[in-house]
Scaffold this active site. Structure first.
Site, mmCIF file in Angstrom:
data_model
loop_
_atom_site.group_PDB
_atom_site.id
_atom_site.type_symbol
_atom_site.label_atom_id
_atom_site.label_comp_id
_atom_site.label_asym_id
_atom_site.label_seq_id
_atom_site.Cartn_x
_atom_site.Cartn_y
_atom_site.Cartn_z
ATOM 1 N N LYS A 1 -14.867 4.511 6.347
ATOM 2 C CA LYS A 1 -14.664 4.905 4.946
ATOM 3 C C LYS A 1 -15.888 5.680 4.436
ATOM 4 O O LYS A 1 -15.769 6.698 3.755
ATOM 5 C CB LYS A 1 -14.413 3.679 4.067
ATOM 6 C CG LYS A 1 -13.106 2.964 4.358
ATOM 7 C CD LYS A 1 -11.900 3.841 4.031
ATOM 8 C CE LYS A 1 -10.583 3.190 4.392
ATOM 9 N NZ LYS A 1 -9.442 4.094 4.374
ATOM 10 N N SER B 1 -12.609 2.388 -0.278
ATOM 11 C CA SER B 1 -12.560 0.941 -0.473
ATOM 12 C C SER B 1 -13.866 0.449 -1.080
ATOM 13 O O SER B 1 -14.934 1.045 -0.848
ATOM 14 C CB SER B 1 -12.362 0.294 0.900
ATOM 15 O OG SER B 1 -12.650 -1.074 0.845
ATOM 16 N N TYR C 1 -14.910 -0.578 10.311
ATOM 17 C CA TYR C 1 -13.930 -0.135 9.304
ATOM 18 C C TYR C 1 -14.659 0.473 8.099
ATOM 19 O O TYR C 1 -14.338 1.582 7.655
ATOM 20 C CB TYR C 1 -13.061 -1.321 8.858
ATOM 21 C CG TYR C 1 -12.271 -1.030 7.603
ATOM 22 C CD1 TYR C 1 -11.196 -0.150 7.629
ATOM 23 C CD2 TYR C 1 -12.603 -1.632 6.381
ATOM 24 C CE1 TYR C 1 -10.473 0.140 6.472
ATOM 25 C CE2 TYR C 1 -11.885 -1.355 5.227
ATOM 26 C CZ TYR C 1 -10.826 -0.469 5.279
ATOM 27 O OH TYR C 1 -10.114 -0.180 4.133
HETATM 28 P P1 NAD Z 1 -1.047 -0.232 5.512
HETATM 29 O O1 NAD Z 1 -1.440 -0.538 6.903
HETATM 30 O O2 NAD Z 1 0.006 -1.052 4.863
HETATM 31 O O3 NAD Z 1 -0.609 1.309 5.386
HETATM 32 C C1 NAD Z 1 -1.159 2.314 6.197
HETATM 33 C C2 NAD Z 1 0.016 3.105 6.766
HETATM 34 O O4 NAD Z 1 -0.503 4.176 7.555
HETATM 35 C C3 NAD Z 1 0.916 2.273 7.666
HETATM 36 O O5 NAD Z 1 2.266 2.464 7.277
HETATM 37 C C4 NAD Z 1 0.655 2.826 9.073
HETATM 38 O O6 NAD Z 1 1.802 2.750 9.887
HETATM 39 C C5 NAD Z 1 0.231 4.235 8.772
HETATM 40 N N1 NAD Z 1 -0.682 4.860 9.735
HETATM 41 C C6 NAD Z 1 -1.828 4.358 10.252
HETATM 42 N N2 NAD Z 1 -2.420 5.266 11.034
HETATM 43 C C7 NAD Z 1 -1.635 6.374 11.030
HETATM 44 C C8 NAD Z 1 -1.708 7.642 11.640
HETATM 45 N N3 NAD Z 1 -2.737 7.982 12.427
HETATM 46 N N4 NAD Z 1 -0.715 8.528 11.409
HETATM 47 C C9 NAD Z 1 0.346 8.202 10.620
HETATM 48 N N5 NAD Z 1 0.455 7.027 9.999
HETATM 49 C C10 NAD Z 1 -0.521 6.118 10.202
HETATM 50 O O7 NAD Z 1 -2.385 -0.257 4.630
HETATM 51 P P2 NAD Z 1 -2.558 -0.241 3.054
HETATM 52 O O8 NAD Z 1 -3.000 -1.596 2.638
HETATM 53 O O9 NAD Z 1 -1.406 0.395 2.408
HETATM 54 O O10 NAD Z 1 -3.836 0.703 2.947
HETATM 55 C C11 NAD Z 1 -3.720 2.108 2.735
HETATM 56 C C12 NAD Z 1 -5.110 2.719 2.729
HETATM 57 O O11 NAD Z 1 -5.890 2.074 1.734
HETATM 58 C C13 NAD Z 1 -5.864 2.546 4.049
HETATM 59 O O12 NAD Z 1 -6.590 3.732 4.284
HETATM 60 C C14 NAD Z 1 -6.799 1.395 3.767
HETATM 61 O O13 NAD Z 1 -7.963 1.456 4.557
HETATM 62 C C15 NAD Z 1 -7.113 1.609 2.296
HETATM 63 N N6 NAD Z 1 -7.522 0.375 1.624
HETATM 64 C C16 NAD Z 1 -6.705 -0.729 1.678
HETATM 65 C C17 NAD Z 1 -7.106 -1.901 1.052
HETATM 66 C C18 NAD Z 1 -6.245 -3.144 1.139
HETATM 67 O O14 NAD Z 1 -6.756 -4.238 0.876
HETATM 68 N N7 NAD Z 1 -4.966 -3.067 1.436
HETATM 69 C C19 NAD Z 1 -8.319 -1.968 0.359
HETATM 70 C C20 NAD Z 1 -9.113 -0.814 0.297
HETATM 71 C C21 NAD Z 1 -8.714 0.359 0.942
HETATM 72 C C1 UD1 Z 2 -11.375 -7.749 2.519
HETATM 73 C C2 UD1 Z 2 -12.012 -6.853 3.555
HETATM 74 C C3 UD1 Z 2 -12.630 -5.637 2.866
HETATM 75 C C4 UD1 Z 2 -11.608 -4.916 1.990
HETATM 76 C C5 UD1 Z 2 -11.072 -5.936 0.984
HETATM 77 C C6 UD1 Z 2 -10.017 -5.333 0.088
HETATM 78 C C7 UD1 Z 2 -12.706 -8.474 5.263
HETATM 79 C C8 UD1 Z 2 -13.866 -9.176 5.903
HETATM 80 N N1 UD1 Z 2 -13.011 -7.629 4.269
HETATM 81 O O1 UD1 Z 2 -12.423 -8.294 1.788
HETATM 82 O O2 UD1 Z 2 -13.125 -4.734 3.817
HETATM 83 O O3 UD1 Z 2 -12.225 -3.847 1.325
HETATM 84 O O4 UD1 Z 2 -10.472 -7.026 1.701
HETATM 85 O O5 UD1 Z 2 -8.822 -5.242 0.763
HETATM 86 O O6 UD1 Z 2 -11.557 -8.611 5.676
HETATM 87 N N2 UD1 Z 2 -10.808 -16.178 1.747
HETATM 88 C C9 UD1 Z 2 -10.618 -17.510 2.013
HETATM 89 N N3 UD1 Z 2 -9.663 -17.860 2.922
HETATM 90 C C10 UD1 Z 2 -8.879 -16.932 3.568
HETATM 91 C C11 UD1 Z 2 -9.078 -15.558 3.280
HETATM 92 C C12 UD1 Z 2 -10.062 -15.211 2.366
HETATM 93 O O7 UD1 Z 2 -11.301 -18.376 1.449
HETATM 94 O O8 UD1 Z 2 -8.036 -17.313 4.389
HETATM 95 C C13 UD1 Z 2 -11.804 -15.796 0.714
HETATM 96 C C14 UD1 Z 2 -12.883 -14.847 1.204
HETATM 97 O O9 UD1 Z 2 -13.971 -15.561 1.702
HETATM 98 C C15 UD1 Z 2 -13.190 -14.067 -0.093
HETATM 99 C C16 UD1 Z 2 -11.847 -14.037 -0.835
HETATM 100 O O10 UD1 Z 2 -11.096 -15.117 -0.291
HETATM 101 O O11 UD1 Z 2 -14.115 -14.780 -0.880
HETATM 102 C C17 UD1 Z 2 -11.067 -12.751 -0.651
HETATM 103 O O12 UD1 Z 2 -10.946 -12.479 0.742
HETATM 104 P P1 UD1 Z 2 -10.083 -11.226 1.287
HETATM 105 O O13 UD1 Z 2 -8.732 -11.271 0.699
HETATM 106 O O14 UD1 Z 2 -10.195 -11.248 2.775
HETATM 107 O O15 UD1 Z 2 -10.817 -9.958 0.670
HETATM 108 P P2 UD1 Z 2 -12.352 -9.481 0.795
HETATM 109 O O16 UD1 Z 2 -13.197 -10.520 1.388
HETATM 110 O O17 UD1 Z 2 -12.758 -8.963 -0.525
#
Ligand code: NAD
Ligand code: UD1
Length: 335
Positions: free
Chosen positions: A153, A125, A149
């Protein structure tokens, strides 16, 4: 035909990646414990891909289950999405985060080693850049973590680097995602937030659906064009395709590869609200609140390395991200 094991494949990014893999000639096997997803996603995936997909319900920390999967299926590589991902929650239950995120990665690597499958792509991330103020963020920008978190990572990236140093036959892709939004064009799969959404776009969608009165804009005094936070939003389908490119690259290049997956463009909170209004044709009320603790002013990727080395370039702009996000979410709320 050999298959790619997708951990967390019923989750938001994993499910979209499964679709992109089938579209590009791969087959998949999914393991998910349904902690943050629902079994009906599997039916939706089979509907979109028109394939029968092998699914194992269980925890990636369960090494016996992993051994069963590697024995029953011909696995050529793994994309490891499974994990817990909410920053706020990670401060409340840090040990669960360390146990799940790091424990699952170690169990997975151990079993991969037993079966001599040494190709893994890991979901990292942009959070690993911590409070770095120099943008755009490059893969060699300084790394830091500001919450449990983020530390999971960062630790996992370190574990994978140590693994590679100890045995150069591993093929490892570390993908640092910026802010995924949007959903598949079919409207069948997308992000289903649990409880109050933490992230901006799911929150806006709930305001659009009339579930919440207004968007709380966290801070209007940042050093940005309109004072609100700037982020690099990327369509989840573009992000998913980045995994296909990373797998292809590992096929030919081997080694340990790290890529940012972002668009390189930053949008402010107010830009996103405007784009959502345009895409949905719904007025989105908002009010300014104090800054959210731990937030930074601006974060966006330098996407050059991913473009140069794997040909990754995001196709979808902000309006399509909002349109597609809304198409999926409105089906959840408005019947
Ligand atoms: P998500 O929660 O939608 O998907 C994760 C999936 O993993 C879920 O279906 C959950 O049930 C499953 N899971 C969790 N722990 C498990 C375990 N121990 N064994 C088996 N299954 C398990 O999340 P996502 O948004 O799809 O994110 C996927 C990956 O990407 C995560 O590692 C997350 O940290 C990373 N990531 C997400 C974002 C974001 O904003 N969504 C940003 C950066 C990184
Ligand atoms: C979040 C996660 C970060 C992750 C990233 C990508 C947090 C603190 N950080 O960050 O670890 O890598 O998503 O998935 O959750 N905002 C508002 N109102 C809201 C929600 C957000 O104003 O209700 C603003 C925030 O201040 C920010 C922007 O919108 O400026 C985006 O926020 P968000 O979607 O939570 O993403 P990140 O802050 O980038």
């Amino acid at each position: 035909m050999s298959k790619v094991l997708i951990t967390g494949g019923l989750g938001y990014i994993g499910s979209h990646t499964v679709v992109e893999l089938y579209e590009n000639g791969y087959e998949t096997v999914i393991i998910d414990n349904l902690y943050n997803s629902r079994i009906d996603v599997l039916d939706k995936l089979e509907k979109i891909t028109k394939k029968k997909i092998s699914f194992y319900k269980g925890d990636v920390r369960d090494k016996d289950l992993l051994r069963k999967i590697f024995s029953e299926e011909e696995i050529s590589g793994v994309i490891h999405f499974a994990g817990l991902k909410a920053v706020g929650e990670s401060c409340e239950i840090p040990i669960e985060y360390y146990d799940n995120n790091i424990g699952s990665t170690i169990a997975l690597i151990e079993v991969m080693k037993e079966f001599n499958v040494k190709r893994i792509v890991f979901s990292s991330s942009a959070t690993v850049y911590g409070k770095c103020k120099v943008v755009p963020l490059k893969e060699d920008s300084p790394l830091d973590a500001t919450n449990p978190y983020g530390r999971t990572k960062l630790f996992i990236e370190g574990i994978l680097k140590d693994l590679y140093e100890s045995d150069k036959t591993w093929e490892i892709g570390i993908l640092r995602y910026f802010n995924p939004v949007g959903a598949h064009k079919s409207g069948l799969i997308g992000e289903r937030p649990n409880g109050t959404p933490n992230n901006l776009v799911p929150y806006i969608a709930e305001v659009a659906a009339g579930i919440r009165p207004h968007v709380r804009v966290f801070g209007n005094d940042y050093d940005t064009k309109d004072g609100t936070g700037v982020r690099d939003y990327i369509h989840v389908v573009d992000l998913a395709y980045g995994h296909v490119l990373a797998l292809k690259k590992l096929d030919e290049a081997h080694g340990l590869l790290i890529y940012n997956l972002g668009t390189g463009t930053g949008y402010s909170v107010l830009d996103v609200i405007k784009a959502f209004e345009k895409a949905s044709n719904i007025k989105i009320p908002y009010e300014f609140y104090d800054r959210r603790p731990g937030d930074i002013a601006t974060s966006y990727a330098d996407p050059t390395k991913a473009l140069k080395e794997i040909g990754f370039k995001a196709k979808y702009g902000i309006e399509e991200m909002m349109e597609d996000h809304w198409r999926f979410q409105k089906n959840l709320y408005i019947k």
